[in-house]
Design an enzyme around this catalytic site. Structure first.
Site, PDB file in Angstrom:
ATOM      1  N   HIS A  65     -30.489 -14.056 -26.471  1.00 20.80           N
ATOM      2  CA  HIS A  65     -30.643 -15.740 -26.192  1.00 20.80           C
ATOM      3  C   HIS A  65     -29.550 -16.121 -25.879  1.00 20.80           C
ATOM      4  O   HIS A  65     -28.198 -15.470 -26.244  1.00 20.80           O
ATOM      5  CB  HIS A  65     -31.351 -16.262 -27.486  1.00 20.80           C
ATOM      6  CG  HIS A  65     -32.473 -15.868 -27.742  1.00 20.80           C
ATOM      7  ND1 HIS A  65     -32.920 -16.028 -29.057  1.00 20.80           N
ATOM      8  CD2 HIS A  65     -33.586 -15.512 -27.244  1.00 20.80           C
ATOM      9  CE1 HIS A  65     -34.472 -15.618 -29.154  1.00 20.80           C
ATOM     10  NE2 HIS A  65     -34.654 -15.190 -27.936  1.00 20.80           N
ATOM     11  N   LYS A  75     -38.458  -4.794 -20.346  1.00 28.13           N
ATOM     12  CA  LYS A  75     -38.224  -6.195 -19.761  1.00 28.13           C
ATOM     13  C   LYS A  75     -37.102  -6.456 -19.307  1.00 28.13           C
ATOM     14  O   LYS A  75     -37.043  -7.078 -17.978  1.00 28.13           O
ATOM     15  CB  LYS A  75     -38.857  -7.339 -21.030  1.00 28.13           C
ATOM     16  CG  LYS A  75     -38.613  -8.617 -20.717  1.00 28.13           C
ATOM     17  CD  LYS A  75     -39.075  -9.484 -21.778  1.00 28.13           C
ATOM     18  CE  LYS A  75     -38.835 -11.043 -20.958  1.00 28.13           C
ATOM     19  NZ  LYS A  75     -39.309 -11.973 -22.026  1.00 28.13           N
ATOM     20  N   TYR A 100     -37.261 -19.759 -31.420  1.00 32.15           N
ATOM     21  CA  TYR A 100     -37.886 -18.450 -31.241  1.00 32.15           C
ATOM     22  C   TYR A 100     -38.326 -18.272 -32.819  1.00 32.15           C
ATOM     23  O   TYR A 100     -39.366 -17.786 -32.710  1.00 32.15           O
ATOM     24  CB  TYR A 100     -37.012 -17.623 -30.722  1.00 32.15           C
ATOM     25  CG  TYR A 100     -37.490 -16.225 -30.426  1.00 32.15           C
ATOM     26  CD1 TYR A 100     -38.287 -16.081 -29.410  1.00 32.15           C
ATOM     27  CD2 TYR A 100     -37.010 -14.974 -31.287  1.00 32.15           C
ATOM     28  CE1 TYR A 100     -38.839 -14.661 -29.232  1.00 32.15           C
ATOM     29  CE2 TYR A 100     -37.733 -13.779 -31.254  1.00 32.15           C
ATOM     30  CZ  TYR A 100     -38.260 -13.513 -30.223  1.00 32.15           C
ATOM     31  OH  TYR A 100     -38.922 -12.394 -29.967  1.00 32.15           O
ATOM     32  N   ARG A 113     -39.818  -4.976 -28.890  1.00 27.75           N
ATOM     33  CA  ARG A 113     -40.930  -5.755 -28.030  1.00 27.75           C
ATOM     34  C   ARG A 113     -42.072  -4.836 -28.235  1.00 27.75           C
ATOM     35  O   ARG A 113     -42.097  -3.420 -28.193  1.00 27.75           O
ATOM     36  CB  ARG A 113     -40.763  -6.023 -26.594  1.00 27.75           C
ATOM     37  CG  ARG A 113     -39.737  -7.143 -26.406  1.00 27.75           C
ATOM     38  CD  ARG A 113     -39.455  -7.547 -25.068  1.00 27.75           C
ATOM     39  NE  ARG A 113     -38.690  -8.754 -24.698  1.00 27.75           N
ATOM     40  CZ  ARG A 113     -37.286  -8.384 -24.888  1.00 27.75           C
ATOM     41  NH1 ARG A 113     -36.755  -7.097 -24.818  1.00 27.75           N
ATOM     42  NH2 ARG A 113     -36.454  -9.416 -24.882  1.00 27.75           N
ATOM     43  N   HIS A 138     -45.909 -10.083 -30.954  1.00 31.09           N
ATOM     44  CA  HIS A 138     -44.559 -10.558 -30.984  1.00 31.09           C
ATOM     45  C   HIS A 138     -44.132 -11.350 -32.554  1.00 31.09           C
ATOM     46  O   HIS A 138     -42.974 -11.364 -32.409  1.00 31.09           O
ATOM     47  CB  HIS A 138     -44.552 -11.515 -29.836  1.00 31.09           C
ATOM     48  CG  HIS A 138     -43.518 -12.036 -29.421  1.00 31.09           C
ATOM     49  ND1 HIS A 138     -42.817 -10.903 -28.566  1.00 31.09           N
ATOM     50  CD2 HIS A 138     -42.332 -12.917 -29.345  1.00 31.09           C
ATOM     51  CE1 HIS A 138     -41.557 -11.359 -28.340  1.00 31.09           C
ATOM     52  NE2 HIS A 138     -41.319 -12.408 -28.874  1.00 31.09           N
ATOM     53  N   ARG A 192     -41.810  -8.960 -34.161  1.00 31.42           N
ATOM     54  CA  ARG A 192     -40.390  -9.065 -33.640  1.00 31.42           C
ATOM     55  C   ARG A 192     -39.674 -10.398 -34.357  1.00 31.42           C
ATOM     56  O   ARG A 192     -38.593 -10.479 -34.879  1.00 31.42           O
ATOM     57  CB  ARG A 192     -40.202  -9.171 -32.072  1.00 31.42           C
ATOM     58  CG  ARG A 192     -39.044  -9.358 -31.585  1.00 31.42           C
ATOM     59  CD  ARG A 192     -39.144  -9.200 -29.845  1.00 31.42           C
ATOM     60  NE  ARG A 192     -38.016  -9.501 -29.126  1.00 31.42           N
ATOM     61  CZ  ARG A 192     -36.946  -8.909 -28.784  1.00 31.42           C
ATOM     62  NH1 ARG A 192     -36.726  -7.936 -29.408  1.00 31.42           N
ATOM     63  NH2 ARG A 192     -36.023  -9.456 -28.145  1.00 31.42           N
TER      64      ARG A 192
END
Length: 182
Positions: A166, A71, A175, A41, A140, A143
């Site tokens: 996930h 995170k 995603y 990230r 993002h 990633r």
């Protein structure tokens, strides 16, 4: 607000990297290369210090990064592949004020502080606009591009689910913006 997209075409990935390389903006070239090759990230990427990737005693890069994700607070180990090492070495060799305690993606205005997420977004967005890449590309996207390209190369979905933390492959597919055409 649009959802960020991965770069799906390898030639677009190369265009983005070459944009910074050809302008001799090696910090930004390294930012893109490390982001595309580690699936970190942006918050974790920007807080890397040279001591996290480079062994001063051996004068060589480590084989892996060991960090706690900001995170999730999850400990993770990330491989530093040859592309990452090459980009970081190029950047390191052109720096005037290298110190192992410094952030790799150091702000040019704020002493030993990393560039902000907003500045990282501007760097990427400006390049994407100049290159005419039509997808919604953001920090993002680096990633997501890692995951999408790994999936295209045949990486097992379960491994990608683990990397991205996930709970299902359906979430991972969404995603990574994997659609019917893919």
């Amino acid at each position: 607000m649009s959802t960020s997209q991965p770069l799906k075409k390898k030639e677009d990935i190369q265009k983005l990297k070459n944009y910074f390389y050809n302008k001799m903006e090696y910090r930004n070239y390294a930012l893109i290369t490390v982001g595309l090759n580690t699936a970190l990230r942006i918050s974790d990427l920007l807080h890397l210090k040279w001591k996290d990737v480079y062994n001063e005693e051996k004068q060589d890069f480590y084989s892996h990064i060991y960090l706690t994700e900001q995170k999730t607070q999850k400990n993770t180990i990330i491989l530093l592949n040859d592309a990452v090492k090459k980009a970081l070495l190029l950047y390191k060799e052109t720096m005037k004020d290298y110190q192992s305690e410094n952030y790799i993606f150091n702000s040019r205005k704020s002493g030993n502080k990393p560039i902000s997420r907003v500045q990282a977004f501007r760097i990427i967005k400006d390049a994407v606009d100049v290159l005419g890449l039509e997808e919604h590309i953001s920090c993002h996207s680096l990633r997501k591009t890692f995951g999408y390209q790994a999936w295209r190369e045949g990486t097992e979905p379960a491994l990608l689910m683990t990397i991205f933390n996930h709970s299902s492959y359906a979430i991972t597919k969404r995603y990574l913006c994997i659609d019917q055409d893919d």
